[in-house]
Scaffold this motif. Structure first.
Motif, PDB file in Angstrom:
ATOM      1  N   LYS A   1      52.083  53.215  47.844  1.00 42.67           N
ATOM      2  CA  LYS A   1      52.908  52.805  46.676  1.00 42.67           C
ATOM      3  C   LYS A   1      53.819  53.450  45.320  1.00 42.67           C
ATOM      4  CE  LYS A   1      49.102  49.725  45.640  1.00 42.67           C
ATOM      5  NZ  LYS A   1      47.947  49.163  45.036  1.00 42.67           N
TER       6      LYS A   1
ATOM      7  N   VAL B   1      44.004  39.883  47.253  1.00 41.35           N
ATOM      8  CA  VAL B   1      45.395  40.531  46.318  1.00 41.35           C
ATOM      9  C   VAL B   1      44.583  40.559  44.716  1.00 41.35           C
ATOM     10  CG1 VAL B   1      46.236  39.645  43.943  1.00 41.35           C
ATOM     11  CG2 VAL B   1      47.167  39.046  46.458  1.00 41.35           C
TER      12      VAL B   1
ATOM     13  N   HIS C   1      49.243  45.638  31.541  1.00 42.33           N
ATOM     14  CA  HIS C   1      48.754  44.473  31.793  1.00 42.33           C
ATOM     15  C   HIS C   1      47.681  44.823  32.778  1.00 42.33           C
ATOM     16  CE1 HIS C   1      50.080  45.506  35.886  1.00 42.33           C
ATOM     17  NE2 HIS C   1      51.282  45.669  34.970  1.00 42.33           N
TER      18      HIS C   1
ATOM     19  N   HIS D   1      46.572  44.597  48.771  1.00 39.78           N
ATOM     20  CA  HIS D   1      48.215  43.922  48.815  1.00 39.78           C
ATOM     21  C   HIS D   1      49.284  45.005  47.697  1.00 39.78           C
ATOM     22  CE1 HIS D   1      47.881  43.054  44.379  1.00 39.78           C
ATOM     23  NE2 HIS D   1      49.000  42.392  45.374  1.00 39.78           N
TER      24      HIS D   1
ATOM     25  N   THR E   1      58.099  36.542  34.441  1.00 42.27           N
ATOM     26  CA  THR E   1      57.139  36.477  33.513  1.00 42.27           C
ATOM     27  C   THR E   1      57.548  38.066  33.307  1.00 42.27           C
ATOM     28  OG1 THR E   1      55.435  35.602  34.321  1.00 42.27           O
ATOM     29  CG2 THR E   1      55.106  37.425  33.015  1.00 42.27           C
TER      30      THR E   1
ATOM     31  N   LEU F   1      53.859  41.644  39.008  1.00 50.60           N
ATOM     32  CA  LEU F   1      54.334  41.886  37.921  1.00 50.60           C
ATOM     33  C   LEU F   1      55.726  43.413  37.822  1.00 50.60           C
ATOM     34  CD1 LEU F   1      51.848  40.794  35.431  1.00 50.60           C
ATOM     35  CD2 LEU F   1      54.365  39.466  35.891  1.00 50.60           C
ATOM     36  N   GLY F   2      54.508  44.147  38.189  1.00 54.48           N
ATOM     37  CA  GLY F   2      55.507  45.612  38.100  1.00 54.48           C
ATOM     38  C   GLY F   2      56.780  46.015  39.345  1.00 54.48           C
TER      39      GLY F   2
ATOM     40  N   THR G   1      43.172  50.611  30.000  1.00 51.14           N
ATOM     41  CA  THR G   1      44.526  51.893  29.598  1.00 51.14           C
ATOM     42  C   THR G   1      45.589  51.373  28.472  1.00 51.14           C
ATOM     43  OG1 THR G   1      46.016  49.713  30.607  1.00 51.14           O
ATOM     44  CG2 THR G   1      45.062  51.509  32.602  1.00 51.14           C
TER      45      THR G   1
ATOM     46  N   HIS H   1      53.300  36.134  27.339  1.00 51.64           N
ATOM     47  CA  HIS H   1      52.824  34.964  28.223  1.00 51.64           C
ATOM     48  C   HIS H   1      54.321  34.137  29.151  1.00 51.64           C
ATOM     49  CE1 HIS H   1      49.655  32.735  30.519  1.00 51.64           C
ATOM     50  NE2 HIS H   1      49.943  31.427  28.999  1.00 51.64           N
TER      51      HIS H   1
ATOM     52  N   ASN I   1      42.906  43.890  45.294  1.00 50.51           N
ATOM     53  CA  ASN I   1      44.338  45.314  45.493  1.00 50.51           C
ATOM     54  C   ASN I   1      44.414  45.809  46.220  1.00 50.51           C
ATOM     55  OD1 ASN I   1      46.170  46.629  43.531  1.00 50.51           O
ATOM     56  ND2 ASN I   1      44.636  48.025  43.077  1.00 50.51           N
TER      57      ASN I   1
ATOM     58  N   LEU J   1      56.514  32.621  39.584  1.00 50.69           N
ATOM     59  CA  LEU J   1      56.093  33.245  38.702  1.00 50.69           C
ATOM     60  C   LEU J   1      56.204  35.009  37.604  1.00 50.69           C
ATOM     61  CD1 LEU J   1      52.406  32.496  37.256  1.00 50.69           C
ATOM     62  CD2 LEU J   1      53.099  34.501  37.348  1.00 50.69           C
ATOM     63  N   VAL J   2      55.963  35.814  38.406  1.00 53.63           N
ATOM     64  CA  VAL J   2      56.347  37.338  38.350  1.00 53.63           C
ATOM     65  C   VAL J   2      57.797  37.608  37.599  1.00 53.63           C
ATOM     66  CG1 VAL J   2      53.655  37.920  38.942  1.00 53.63           C
ATOM     67  CG2 VAL J   2      56.064  37.751  40.436  1.00 53.63           C
TER      68      VAL J   2
ATOM     69  N   ARG K   1      48.384  57.421  39.315  1.00 54.06           N
ATOM     70  CA  ARG K   1      47.212  57.689  39.094  1.00 54.06           C
ATOM     71  C   ARG K   1      45.439  57.876  39.598  1.00 54.06           C
ATOM     72  NH1 ARG K   1      43.696  53.005  38.136  1.00 54.06           N
ATOM     73  NH2 ARG K   1      44.685  50.892  39.881  1.00 54.06           N
TER      74      ARG K   1
HETATM   75  N1  LIG Z   1      50.271  35.844  30.661  1.00 56.13           N
HETATM   76  C1  LIG Z   1      51.185  35.725  31.691  1.00 56.13           C
HETATM   77  O1  LIG Z   1      52.052  34.654  31.897  1.00 56.13           O
HETATM   78  C2  LIG Z   1      50.786  36.631  33.897  1.00 56.13           C
HETATM   79  C3  LIG Z   1      52.137  36.055  34.319  1.00 56.13           C
HETATM   80  C4  LIG Z   1      52.170  36.964  35.427  1.00 56.13           C
HETATM   81  C5  LIG Z   1      50.333  37.891  35.781  1.00 56.13           C
HETATM   82  N2  LIG Z   1      49.271  37.928  34.489  1.00 56.13           N
HETATM   83  C6  LIG Z   1      48.203  38.559  34.669  1.00 56.13           C
HETATM   84  O2  LIG Z   1      48.745  39.811  34.622  1.00 56.13           O
HETATM   85  C7  LIG Z   1      47.560  41.160  35.788  1.00 56.13           C
HETATM   86  C8  LIG Z   1      48.941  41.275  36.896  1.00 56.13           C
HETATM   87  O3  LIG Z   1      49.402  40.052  37.226  1.00 56.13           O
HETATM   88  P1  LIG Z   1      50.380  40.147  39.033  1.00 56.13           P
HETATM   89  O4  LIG Z   1      50.309  39.740  39.647  1.00 56.13           O
HETATM   90  O5  LIG Z   1      51.210  42.100  38.686  1.00 56.13           O
HETATM   91  O6  LIG Z   1      48.803  41.927  39.456  1.00 56.13           O
HETATM   92  P2  LIG Z   1      49.005  43.017  41.151  1.00 56.13           P
HETATM   93  O7  LIG Z   1      49.888  42.415  42.495  1.00 56.13           O
HETATM   94  O8  LIG Z   1      47.140  42.616  41.578  1.00 56.13           O
HETATM   95  O9  LIG Z   1      49.318  44.121  40.449  1.00 56.13           O
HETATM   96  C9  LIG Z   1      48.625  44.095  39.729  1.00 56.13           C
HETATM   97  C10 LIG Z   1      48.479  46.073  39.762  1.00 56.13           C
HETATM   98  O10 LIG Z   1      47.937  46.589  38.226  1.00 56.13           O
HETATM   99  C11 LIG Z   1      47.380  47.694  38.763  1.00 56.13           C
HETATM  100  N3  LIG Z   1      45.767  47.657  37.983  1.00 56.13           N
HETATM  101  C12 LIG Z   1      45.025  47.191  38.243  1.00 56.13           C
HETATM  102  N4  LIG Z   1      43.793  47.640  37.336  1.00 56.13           N
HETATM  103  C13 LIG Z   1      44.449  48.251  36.941  1.00 56.13           C
HETATM  104  C14 LIG Z   1      43.662  49.200  36.322  1.00 56.13           C
HETATM  105  N5  LIG Z   1      42.773  49.383  35.624  1.00 56.13           N
HETATM  106  N6  LIG Z   1      44.311  50.101  35.685  1.00 56.13           N
HETATM  107  C15 LIG Z   1      45.546  50.541  36.021  1.00 56.13           C
HETATM  108  N7  LIG Z   1      46.383  49.999  36.604  1.00 56.13           N
HETATM  109  C16 LIG Z   1      45.366  48.677  36.992  1.00 56.13           C
HETATM  110  C17 LIG Z   1      47.837  47.503  39.939  1.00 56.13           C
HETATM  111  O11 LIG Z   1      48.069  49.204  40.456  1.00 56.13           O
HETATM  112  P3  LIG Z   1      47.942  50.055  40.735  1.00 56.13           P
HETATM  113  O12 LIG Z   1      46.618  49.968  42.115  1.00 56.13           O
HETATM  114  O13 LIG Z   1      49.011  50.156  42.359  1.00 56.13           O
HETATM  115  O14 LIG Z   1      47.817  51.160  39.920  1.00 56.13           O
HETATM  116  C18 LIG Z   1      48.088  46.725  40.313  1.00 56.13           C
HETATM  117  O15 LIG Z   1      48.574  46.242  42.025  1.00 56.13           O
HETATM  118  C19 LIG Z   1      46.998  40.042  36.351  1.00 56.13           C
HETATM  119  O16 LIG Z   1      45.465  39.744  35.384  1.00 56.13           O
HETATM  120  C20 LIG Z   1      47.664  38.043  35.906  1.00 56.13           C
HETATM  121  O17 LIG Z   1      46.871  37.704  35.465  1.00 56.13           O
HETATM  122  C21 LIG Z   1      50.020  37.363  33.785  1.00 56.13           C
END
Ligand SMILES: NC(=O)c1ccc[n+]([C@@H]2O[C@H](COP(=O)([O-])OP(=O)(O)OC[C@H]3O[C@@H](n4cnc5c(N)ncnc54)[C@H](OP(=O)(O)O)[C@@H]3O)[C@@H](O)[C@H]2O)c1
Length: 447
Positions: free
Chosen positions: A263, A406, A319, A411, A211, A239-240, A324, A367, A409, A207-208, A278
């Motif tokens: 990280k 997850v 995201h 992980h 995306t 995602l990142g 942010t 998306h 946060n 998925l990621v 940050r």
């Molecule tokens: N539209 C789509 O198709 C799609 C697909 C995949 C995911 N998503 C969405 O994208 C988001 C992230 O998914 P993910 O799988 O990457 O999740 P994840 O593994 O939890 O990674 C997201 C990262 O974003 C950072 N973060 C979280 N809150 C933050 C904030 N308030 N300010 C700055 N950085 C922040 C954190 O990194 P740090 O703490 O290291 O900064 C966290 O590790 C989720 O909401 C998910 O539902 C959407």
């Protein structure tokens, strides 16, 4: 485990994949579910206190009837996505609403509208059976699945299937997802399993990775080119961690934002040189719940310039959302692109529009990905250009804990879940390719 399932598992583990077609399909299987009767269990609690360990169950459920264009897959491994966190805390909506809406579409779709929801949007496994009209895939093939579920009966999606009027995310907006021993997918979700990866490694990018590919690389997203400065929020997250690899693989210059020295170190191990912690920088983009602080945007922008030697980001990979987004719009270069696929910290964004229009910036919504984009993203994994970012795995019965990690946060990269795979490390078919990339494959392991 049901007898029929253990026979299938044995055939896969011993490499007798040709036998799979002849083995009976089980009547039931174990899957990770949420229950419709639980949707109000967290009423009144703040999001962070809603605990997926309480709402995710491991249930025995019937194998669904197989329809035209579909496949049943014996799932060896899956992974946690943030959408499973959303489902498990019933935010922003209980996913039963999606299943009910889908159920109204047709008698076939009605199968999905049940009082339980088997979740999960990633899998690696083996095709068990295919429905009428499926010719490209056969029982016994080793596969991964992307999570785009489309009907394509309307004209809308025929240039880009993400635009289908009945576009859904499998295992989130449909039932019978991948956190289970068996899953039901459309055959046009299937892709070859990368031969050099284990089951759990192969399942986790799905998925990621797709995306991030659309969001950053595809013409439907930011259309990244060599030399672009790409600001990546959450650069070691789901995602990142793929966005960072796509930037490096495509000759761009990632500026990785993370929240701890550990990280930051992972980003460096992926090959990124420019990293912002940050937490250490202590950015406070919001003075209070309603007021942002442009001075903090400026301080953030100055830090980016300090790292890049004066350049602003051509692309901001967004995201986190509300927290942010004002800073992202400010920091993008003149003519730059902010590409967003989510709003983890809140979906009502605020930004100063003067920075957008006067500087001719663009905001692009992105998306998931269409089949073609998912296929290309998976091909990069299969050829060893992009690598899984699996940090740890859990057994199916501990999926609640995996989703909890997850949600909190705590992980790194991706968290995997073994389904029919009894242990990590199985399923590798190309040891030579694996050996060449072993360090990169293990970058996130055990961190
Ligand atoms: N539209 C789509 O198709 C799609 C697909 C995949 C995911 N998503 C969405 O994208 C988001 C992230 O998914 P993910 O799988 O990457 O999740 P994840 O593994 O939890 O990674 C997201 C990262 O974003 C950072 N973060 C979280 N809150 C933050 C904030 N308030 N300010 C700055 N950085 C922040 C954190 O990194 P740090 O703490 O290291 O900064 C966290 O590790 C989720 O909401 C998910 O539902 C959407």
């Amino acid at each position: 485990m049901a007898n029929a399932l253990s026979e299938i598992q044995q055939a896969i583990l011993t490499g007798n994949l040709d036998d799979v077609a002849g083995l009976p399909v089980p009547e039931s299987y174990r899957g990770v579910t949420v229950h419709a009767e639980d949707v109000e269990m967290f009423e009144g609690l703040p999001s962070k206190d809603k605990d997926p360990r309480k709402s995710l169950h491991l249930d025995d459920v019937p194998v669904p009837e197989l329809g035209p264009g579909e496949a049943l897959v014996a799932v060896m491994a899956s992974a946690i996505n943030y959408n499973t966190v959303w489902t498990s805390i019933f935010e922003p909506l209980p996913t039963f609403k999606f299943l009910q809406r889908y159920g109204r579409l047709s008698p076939l779709a009605k199968r999905h509208d049940l009082p339980y929801h088997v979740v999960g949007s990633d899998l690696s496994g083996v095709v068990l059976r295919t429905g009428p009209g499926v010719h490209r895939w056969q029982p016994g093939q080793e596969v991964v699945a992307h999570c785009l579920n489309v009907e394509l009966e309307a004209p809308d999606g025929h240039n880009d299937t993400m635009l289908d009027s009945e576009q859904r995310i499998w295992g989130f907006e449909t039932n019978f997802g991948g956190l289970a021993e068996v899953a039901l997918v459309k055959a046009n979700q299937l892709m070859p399993k990368p031969a050099h990866l284990t089951w759990e490694e192969a399942a986790c990018p799905g998925l990621v990775n797709s995306t991030a590919y659309r969001q950053l690389v595809s013409r439907n997203g930011a259309d990244m080119k060599q030399g672009d400065v790409v600001l990546i929020w959450g650069a070691s997250g789901g995602l990142g961690s793929y966005a960072t690899q796509f930037a490096l693989n495509g000759g761009a210059i990632p500026v990785c934002v993370v929240s701890s020295p550990e990280k930051a170190e992972i980003c460096r191990r992926m090959g990124a040189e420019l990293v912002i912690d940050r937490t250490a920088e202590g950015y406070r983009f919001w003075k209070d719940e309603n007021t942002q602080d442009p001075k903090e945007w400026q301080r953030f922008g100055a830090k980016i310039r300090e790292l890049t030697g004066g350049d602003d980001p051509d692309i901001v990979f967004e995201h986190p959302g509300r927290e942010t987004f004002g800073a992202s719009v400010f920091a993008a270069r003149k003519g730059g692109t902010i590409v967003t696929c989510a709003s983890t910290s809140g979906y009502l964004h605020q930004f100063d529009n003067r920075y957008l229009w006067m500087n001719l910036k663009r905001i692009i919504g992105s998306h998931f990905a269409n089949y073609r984009e998912s296929w290309e993203a998976n091909r990069l994994i299969a050829r060893g250009h992009i690598h899984p970012t699996l940090s740890r795995t859990y057994g199916l019965a501990d999926t609640g804990q995996a989703a909890y990690d997850v949600h909190r946060n705590t992980h790194q990269g991706k968290v995997g879940v073994r389904c029919l795979a009894p242990e990590d490390g199985l399923g590798v078919r190309d040891g030579e390719l694996r050996e060449r990339h072993l360090d990169r494959i293990n970058t996130f392991r055990g961190v």
